[in-house]
Scaffold this motif. Structure first.
Motif, PDB file in Angstrom:
ATOM      1  N   LYS A  19      10.186 -10.034 -18.339  1.00 39.30           N
ATOM      2  CA  LYS A  19       9.520 -10.154 -17.048  1.00 39.30           C
ATOM      3  C   LYS A  19      10.515  -9.688 -15.980  1.00 39.30           C
ATOM      4  O   LYS A  19      11.619 -10.214 -15.890  1.00 39.30           O
ATOM      5  N   VAL A  20      10.116  -8.692 -15.200  1.00 44.94           N
ATOM      6  CA  VAL A  20      11.021  -8.127 -14.202  1.00 44.94           C
ATOM      7  C   VAL A  20      10.635  -8.479 -12.773  1.00 44.94           C
ATOM      8  O   VAL A  20      11.356  -8.132 -11.837  1.00 44.94           O
ATOM      9  N   GLY A  21       9.515  -9.162 -12.576  1.00 39.17           N
ATOM     10  CA  GLY A  21       9.116  -9.539 -11.227  1.00 39.17           C
ATOM     11  C   GLY A  21       7.696 -10.064 -11.184  1.00 39.17           C
ATOM     12  O   GLY A  21       7.081 -10.334 -12.215  1.00 39.17           O
ATOM     13  N   MET A  22       7.203 -10.206  -9.959  1.00 36.06           N
ATOM     14  CA  MET A  22       5.864 -10.708  -9.730  1.00 36.06           C
ATOM     15  C   MET A  22       5.275 -10.003  -8.513  1.00 36.06           C
ATOM     16  O   MET A  22       5.981  -9.759  -7.526  1.00 36.06           O
ATOM     17  N   ILE A  23       3.990  -9.683  -8.583  1.00 33.57           N
ATOM     18  CA  ILE A  23       3.309  -9.086  -7.439  1.00 33.57           C
ATOM     19  C   ILE A  23       3.059 -10.188  -6.421  1.00 33.57           C
ATOM     20  O   ILE A  23       2.397 -11.182  -6.712  1.00 33.57           O
ATOM     21  N   THR A  24       3.630 -10.020  -5.230  1.00 29.84           N
ATOM     22  CA  THR A  24       3.477 -11.039  -4.193  1.00 29.84           C
ATOM     23  C   THR A  24       2.455 -10.656  -3.132  1.00 29.84           C
ATOM     24  O   THR A  24       1.954 -11.522  -2.421  1.00 29.84           O
ATOM     25  N   GLU A  25       2.156  -9.357  -3.033  1.00 27.78           N
ATOM     26  CA  GLU A  25       1.189  -8.921  -2.023  1.00 27.78           C
ATOM     27  C   GLU A  25       0.617  -7.578  -2.430  1.00 27.78           C
ATOM     28  O   GLU A  25       1.295  -6.759  -3.051  1.00 27.78           O
ATOM     29  N   VAL A  26      -0.636  -7.349  -2.062  1.00 33.18           N
ATOM     30  CA  VAL A  26      -1.281  -6.045  -2.235  1.00 33.18           C
ATOM     31  C   VAL A  26      -1.816  -5.634  -0.880  1.00 33.18           C
ATOM     32  O   VAL A  26      -2.511  -6.402  -0.217  1.00 33.18           O
ATOM     33  N   GLU A  27      -1.454  -4.438  -0.469  1.00 35.56           N
ATOM     34  CA  GLU A  27      -1.918  -3.923   0.818  1.00 35.56           C
ATOM     35  C   GLU A  27      -2.346  -2.473   0.646  1.00 35.56           C
ATOM     36  O   GLU A  27      -1.564  -1.640   0.189  1.00 35.56           O
ATOM     37  N   HIS A  28      -3.592  -2.182   0.975  1.00 33.14           N
ATOM     38  CA  HIS A  28      -4.156  -0.828   0.889  1.00 33.14           C
ATOM     39  C   HIS A  28      -3.968  -0.225  -0.499  1.00 33.14           C
ATOM     40  O   HIS A  28      -3.640   0.941  -0.654  1.00 33.14           O
ATOM     41  N   GLY A  29      -4.158  -1.051  -1.553  1.00 33.86           N
ATOM     42  CA  GLY A  29      -4.064  -0.580  -2.926  1.00 33.86           C
ATOM     43  C   GLY A  29      -2.654  -0.483  -3.484  1.00 33.86           C
ATOM     44  O   GLY A  29      -2.471  -0.136  -4.639  1.00 33.86           O
ATOM     45  N   THR A  30      -1.637  -0.809  -2.684  1.00 34.79           N
ATOM     46  CA  THR A  30      -0.248  -0.788  -3.140  1.00 34.79           C
ATOM     47  C   THR A  30       0.209  -2.210  -3.416  1.00 34.79           C
ATOM     48  O   THR A  30       0.049  -3.095  -2.582  1.00 34.79           O
ATOM     49  N   ALA A  31       0.772  -2.410  -4.619  1.00 36.00           N
ATOM     50  CA  ALA A  31       1.300  -3.726  -4.989  1.00 36.00           C
ATOM     51  C   ALA A  31       2.764  -3.796  -4.583  1.00 36.00           C
ATOM     52  O   ALA A  31       3.516  -2.834  -4.763  1.00 36.00           O
ATOM     53  N   TYR A  32       3.157  -4.940  -4.055  1.00 32.74           N
ATOM     54  CA  TYR A  32       4.552  -5.180  -3.684  1.00 32.74           C
ATOM     55  C   TYR A  32       5.115  -6.244  -4.607  1.00 32.74           C
ATOM     56  O   TYR A  32       4.511  -7.297  -4.794  1.00 32.74           O
ATOM     57  N   VAL A  33       6.275  -5.937  -5.199  1.00 26.71           N
ATOM     58  CA  VAL A  33       6.858  -6.759  -6.241  1.00 26.71           C
ATOM     59  C   VAL A  33       8.120  -7.450  -5.745  1.00 26.71           C
ATOM     60  O   VAL A  33       8.986  -6.819  -5.143  1.00 26.71           O
ATOM     61  N   ASP A  34       8.208  -8.743  -6.034  1.00 25.73           N
ATOM     62  CA  ASP A  34       9.433  -9.502  -5.815  1.00 25.73           C
ATOM     63  C   ASP A  34      10.134  -9.536  -7.171  1.00 25.73           C
ATOM     64  O   ASP A  34       9.606 -10.094  -8.131  1.00 25.73           O
ATOM     65  N   PRO A  35      11.326  -8.917  -7.275  1.00 21.60           N
ATOM     66  CA  PRO A  35      11.989  -8.835  -8.569  1.00 21.60           C
ATOM     67  C   PRO A  35      12.581 -10.158  -9.050  1.00 21.60           C
ATOM     68  O   PRO A  35      12.940 -10.280 -10.214  1.00 21.60           O
ATOM     69  N   ASP A  36      12.658 -11.160  -8.201  1.00 22.03           N
ATOM     70  CA  ASP A  36      13.230 -12.449  -8.598  1.00 22.03           C
ATOM     71  C   ASP A  36      12.481 -13.568  -7.891  1.00 22.03           C
ATOM     72  O   ASP A  36      13.041 -14.245  -7.025  1.00 22.03           O
ATOM     73  N   PRO A  37      11.208 -13.775  -8.259  1.00 22.15           N
ATOM     74  CA  PRO A  37      10.415 -14.767  -7.526  1.00 22.15           C
ATOM     75  C   PRO A  37      10.808 -16.195  -7.868  1.00 22.15           C
ATOM     76  O   PRO A  37      11.058 -16.522  -9.022  1.00 22.15           O
ATOM     77  N   GLY A  38      10.876 -17.021  -6.856  1.00 20.68           N
ATOM     78  CA  GLY A  38      11.099 -18.445  -7.051  1.00 20.68           C
ATOM     79  C   GLY A  38       9.767 -19.159  -7.099  1.00 20.68           C
ATOM     80  O   GLY A  38       8.711 -18.549  -6.932  1.00 20.68           O
TER      81      GLY A  38
END
Length: 78
Positions: A19-38
């Motif tokens: 597991k390298v991260g988690m999608i924290t937000e999607v905006e206009h079809g683009t996913a934004y990833v937090d590589p070290d989510p707490g």
């Protein structure tokens, strides 16, 4: 072509067996990833309270292999 939606927020991003991260937000079809989510980031994403910050990065569509109900799997040949 991958079109991310709000339903993808909170999904794990996986490469190989890791597991390298988690999608924290999607905006206009683009996913934004937090590589070290707490735990706070996971709760925010699950409750749709996520914001993009300096620790999140856009996920490039060309790196995505598959999207399931639980995770986004990255291509192994990168």
């Amino acid at each position: 072509m991958v079109n991310f939606t709000d339903d993808d927020e909170g999904k794990s991003v996986v490469m190989g067996d890791e597991k390298v991260g988690m999608i924290t937000e999607v905006e206009h079809g683009t996913a934004y990833v937090d590589p070290d989510p707490g735990i706070t980031d996971r709760i925010k994403a699950t409750l749709d309270w996520g914001d993009r910050d300096e620790d999140t990065y856009p996920l490039q569509e060309s790196r995505v292999d598959t999207v399931t109900d639980d995770e986004v799997r990255l291509r192994d040949d990168l």
